[in-house]
Design an enzyme around this catalytic site. Structure first.
Site, PDB file in Angstrom:
ATOM      1  N   PRO A  98      35.861 -63.549  26.979  1.00 48.08           N
ATOM      2  CG  PRO A  98      33.940 -63.887  28.276  1.00 48.08           C
ATOM      3  CD  PRO A  98      35.418 -63.736  28.383  1.00 48.08           C
ATOM      4  CD  GLU A 125      32.869 -61.316  37.583  1.00 48.33           C
ATOM      5  OE1 GLU A 125      32.419 -60.849  36.524  1.00 48.33           O
ATOM      6  OE2 GLU A 125      32.399 -62.325  38.159  1.00 48.33           O
ATOM      7  NE  ARG A 167      41.424 -80.624  12.430  1.00 51.60           N
ATOM      8  CZ  ARG A 167      41.210 -80.012  11.267  1.00 51.60           C
ATOM      9  NH1 ARG A 167      41.463 -78.731  11.132  1.00 51.60           N
ATOM     10  NH2 ARG A 167      40.756 -80.689  10.240  1.00 51.60           N
ATOM     11  CG  ASP A 182      38.477 -79.077   7.982  1.00 51.56           C
ATOM     12  OD1 ASP A 182      38.946 -77.972   7.617  1.00 51.56           O
ATOM     13  OD2 ASP A 182      38.875 -79.696   8.969  1.00 51.56           O
TER      14      ASP A 182
HETATM   15  C1  JF5 Z   1      36.859 -66.352  31.105  1.00 48.01           C
HETATM   16  C2  JF5 Z   1      36.729 -64.081  32.638  1.00 48.01           C
HETATM   17  C3  JF5 Z   1      37.903 -65.443  31.078  1.00 48.01           C
HETATM   18  O1  JF5 Z   1      34.501 -67.251  29.082  1.00 48.01           O
HETATM   19  C4  JF5 Z   1      35.488 -67.273  28.379  1.00 48.01           C
HETATM   20  C5  JF5 Z   1      35.391 -67.212  26.914  1.00 48.01           C
HETATM   21  C6  JF5 Z   1      34.222 -67.072  26.179  1.00 48.01           C
HETATM   22  N1  JF5 Z   1      34.549 -67.038  24.894  1.00 48.01           N
HETATM   23  N2  JF5 Z   1      35.840 -67.136  24.784  1.00 48.01           N
HETATM   24  C7  JF5 Z   1      36.401 -67.258  25.983  1.00 48.01           C
HETATM   25  O2  JF5 Z   1      36.761 -67.364  28.896  1.00 48.01           O
HETATM   26  C8  JF5 Z   1      36.912 -67.576  30.277  1.00 48.01           C
HETATM   27  C9  JF5 Z   1      35.736 -66.124  31.881  1.00 48.01           C
HETATM   28  C10 JF5 Z   1      35.676 -64.973  32.645  1.00 48.01           C
HETATM   29  C11 JF5 Z   1      37.845 -64.307  31.835  1.00 48.01           C
END
Ligand code: JF5
Length: 269
Positions: A98, A125, A167, A182
């Protein structure tokens, strides 16, 4: 293209050879089945060194949850993307998180041009931050977010990115034009930067709702202008940030575009 995925849940991706999971179906499955993409899914626990196959530990400095161990990830990535696995040294490591840079159509297009992608799926985490820092000294590393929400792990984000990338591969899409036309089409298309407007097919009248007559007119200029007007209205409604970006680009909006947007109540900054 070669694609390696390292995960503690290899079953999430199923057996693409058997047509299972997100790699087996649809466009990605066809790309894999035709040999356009060589998919390999690896269980991170194969690089754990203790009897419990431990891949995580408590965070230094305290706090909730667990952090994925750098030694396990380092050995996994050496094996999958290291010198012997990738003699040309051409792999690009993609780590969904994230806190990464936004995944966009342009990034998907740049991945589609690569020879070798390696996806590292984090859980808990996240992965010890020294892993991307160290790997970056040897290869391209992208920490990438697919959106502003938190998943339980990177696997679903990898499925999303692979679908966007596959794609775009030559010959994967049946209709070569639809990838370029698109929403967020990567081509030099006139609709770049706008969302797609409404689309219709037969019957012309359905439950008392008529298809917009311009689409039946045969006037290709009028149809193109109407489609752009509708795309502008929709984008102004649901993604005003995209209109603001287009307005900042000298070639983004013409006088008619600005007229349509003003009628839609859009106010330029
Ligand atoms: C992830 C720690 C990675 O949650 C996500 C994510 C959200 N938007 N893009 C990717 O990735 C998984 C979770 C917790 C690291």
């Amino acid at each position: 293209m070669r694609v390696d995925i390292v995960t503690i849940f290899p079953d999430y991706f199923g057996s693409h050879a058997a047509g299972e999971g997100p790699l087996g179906v649809s466009l990605i499955g066809k790309a894999g089945g035709r040999g356009d993409i060589d998919f390999r899914v690896h269980d991170l626990r194969g690089w754990a060194t203790d009897v419990h196959n431990t891949v995580d530990d408590s965070p230094f400095g305290g706090g909730p949850g667990m952090v994925m161990k750098p030694d396990v990830w380092g050995d996994a990535l050496d094996a999958v993307a290291g010198d012997s696995a990738d003699p040309g040294g051409t792999a690009r490591l993609i780590v969904p998180t994230p806190s990464g840079q936004p995944f966009t159509q342009d990034l998907a297009a740049s991945y589609a041009a690569e020879r070798h992608l390696v996806f590292a799926c984090g859980r808990y985490e996240g992965i010890d931050s020294r892993v991307p820092a160290e790997v970056r000294t040897r290869m391209a590393v992208d920490e990438v977010s697919i959106g502003d929400y938190v998943l339980a792990g990177g696997e679903a984000a990898v499925a999303v990115m692979l679908e966007a990338v596959c794609r775009l591969l030559p010959g994967v899409l049946g209709n070569e034009q639809s990838a370029a036309d698109d929403s967020f089409g990567a081509g030099a298309g006139k609709m770049r930067g706008l969302l797609e407007g409404p689309v219709y097919t037969r019957p012309r009248s359905w439950r008392g709702i008529e298809v917009p007559p311009v689409l039946l007119s045969g006037d290709h200029g009028a149809i193109a202008r109407w489609r752009r007007d509708e795309a502008l209205r929709r984008t102004a409604e649901v993604r005003p940030d995209l209109v603001t970006s287009l307005a900042a680009d000298p070639d983004g909006l013409d006088a008619r575009d600005r007229e349509v947007l003003a009628e839609a109540g859009f106010h330029f900054a």
